[in-house]
Design an enzyme around this catalytic site. Structure first.
Site, short mmCIF file in Angstrom:
data_model
loop_
_atom_site.label_atom_id
_atom_site.label_comp_id
_atom_site.label_asym_id
_atom_site.label_seq_id
_atom_site.Cartn_x
_atom_site.Cartn_y
_atom_site.Cartn_z
N THR A 34 -1.84 -4.86 -12.17
CA THR A 34 -1.11 -5.00 -10.90
C THR A 34 -1.33 -3.74 -10.05
OG1 THR A 34 0.55 -6.35 -11.99
CG2 THR A 34 1.22 -5.29 -9.94
N THR A 37 -5.28 -0.79 -6.63
CA THR A 37 -6.59 -0.43 -7.21
C THR A 37 -7.13 -1.60 -8.03
OG1 THR A 37 -5.63 1.78 -7.43
CG2 THR A 37 -7.81 1.45 -8.36
N ASP A 89 -6.32 -2.03 -15.38
CA ASP A 89 -5.04 -1.79 -14.70
C ASP A 89 -5.02 -0.40 -14.07
OD1 ASP A 89 -2.49 -2.27 -13.77
OD2 ASP A 89 -1.67 -2.81 -15.73
N GLY A 90 -4.15 -0.23 -13.11
CA GLY A 90 -4.01 1.04 -12.41
C GLY A 90 -2.98 1.93 -13.07
N ASP A 92 0.09 5.30 -12.03
CA ASP A 92 0.74 6.16 -11.04
C ASP A 92 0.42 7.63 -11.30
OD1 ASP A 92 2.15 4.05 -9.58
OD2 ASP A 92 3.12 3.76 -11.51
N LYS A 108 3.10 4.33 -15.57
CA LYS A 108 2.86 3.11 -14.81
C LYS A 108 4.21 2.50 -14.43
CE LYS A 108 -0.07 0.09 -16.10
NZ LYS A 108 -0.28 -0.11 -14.65
N GLY A 109 4.14 1.47 -13.59
CA GLY A 109 5.36 0.77 -13.23
C GLY A 109 5.77 0.92 -11.79
N GLY A 111 4.78 -0.79 -9.53
CA GLY A 111 4.97 -2.17 -9.06
C GLY A 111 5.98 -2.94 -9.88
N GLU A 117 2.42 -5.41 -18.19
CA GLU A 117 1.19 -4.61 -18.22
C GLU A 117 0.99 -3.98 -19.60
OE1 GLU A 117 0.98 -3.23 -13.54
OE2 GLU A 117 2.11 -2.01 -14.95
#
Ligand code: 5RP
Length: 236
Positions: A34, A37, A89-90, A92, A108-109, A111, A117
């Site tokens: 998500t 990227t 996956d992207g 942060d 991550k997170g 989003g 994920e």
């Protein structure tokens, strides 16, 4: 969610996302992360599918599912496959310090999709992270997203304060209410300052009842593609 490139960080994201899509081979089951990227990877995979690539995708969020359907990627579910060959996956934040035990640990997170994920990343034979260079840090320091059962958000917030964190309930932009995840839960963004030992914090957060999942990904990334001004850097 759709990708758009206007130079700068966006161009870096495109480089990373499109390079990761090149890893995908005929017949693979692919985890679709998500974020902006990963959206470049999903769009590139959509173009490859139109050219004959045969894959099945597993979406990690409502947004990635919508985008995958828009670009023509056939989708399946985790309980309908034997495994996932590759997940993209992207992130942060990404620790980029080979001398650190936390090297390649992620937050991550952003989003609010980190529970699915993490599930998809853990089920994948290979987990490829895509990021622009602004995501690289020597030490994780961004707030850690923690998905919690709605009824438990104040209790969990107290436990996070006991761990030295400063939790904030994530609110929806332009809405008078909290962000609700695809799983129907809430998100506490938990500031801990510099996170010197992400593995220990990950264990502590996982041990709190009613925490569905947190956004610390330790020892998940197999390869990281980082888009830069000059091109692409590979961390493995
Ligand atoms: C979503 C995520 C994203 O991968 C992360 O927020 C990075 O997003 P972007 O690629 O838009 O910078 O963890 O839950």
């Amino acid at each position: 969610m759709s990708a758009k490139s206007s130079g700068g960080a966006d161009a870096h994201k495109r480089r990373a996302g499109e390079r990761a899509a090149e890893e995908v081979e005929d017949g693979m089951v692919v985890g679709l992360g998500t974020g902006s990227t990963t959206a470049y990877a999903i769009e590139a995979l959509g173009r490859a599918v139109a050219d004959g690539l045969e894959i099945r995708g597993i979406a990690t969020s409502f947004q990635s599912r919508r985008l995958a359907l828009d670009v023509g990627i056939p989708l399946t579910d985790l309980d309908a496959v034997d495994g996932i060959d590759l997940a993209i996956d992207g992130a942060d934040q990404v620790v980029d310090d080979p001398d650190s035990p936390a090297h390649r640990a992620l937050i991550k997170g952003g989003g609010a999709a980190h529970a699915r994920e993490k599930l998809v990343a853990a089920a994948a034979d290979r987990f490829v992270v895509v990021a622009d260079s602004s995501k690289l840090v020597p030490v994780l320091e961004a707030p850690v997203p923690v998905e919690v059962l709605p009824a438990a958000h104040t209790v969990v917030a107290d436990r996070i304060e006991d761990l030295g964190g400063d939790p904030t309930l994530r609110m929806a932009t332009h809405k008078d209410g909290p962000v609700v995840t695809d799983n129907g839960n809430l998100v506490l963004d938990c500031a801990f300052g510099s996170i010197d030992d992400p593995a220990a914090l990950a264990r502590d957060l996982s041990s709190i009842p009613a925490v569905l999942e947190h956004g610390l990904f330790v020892d998940f990334a197999d390869t990281t593609y980082v888009g830069t001004d000059d091109g692409l850097e590979v961390r493995s």
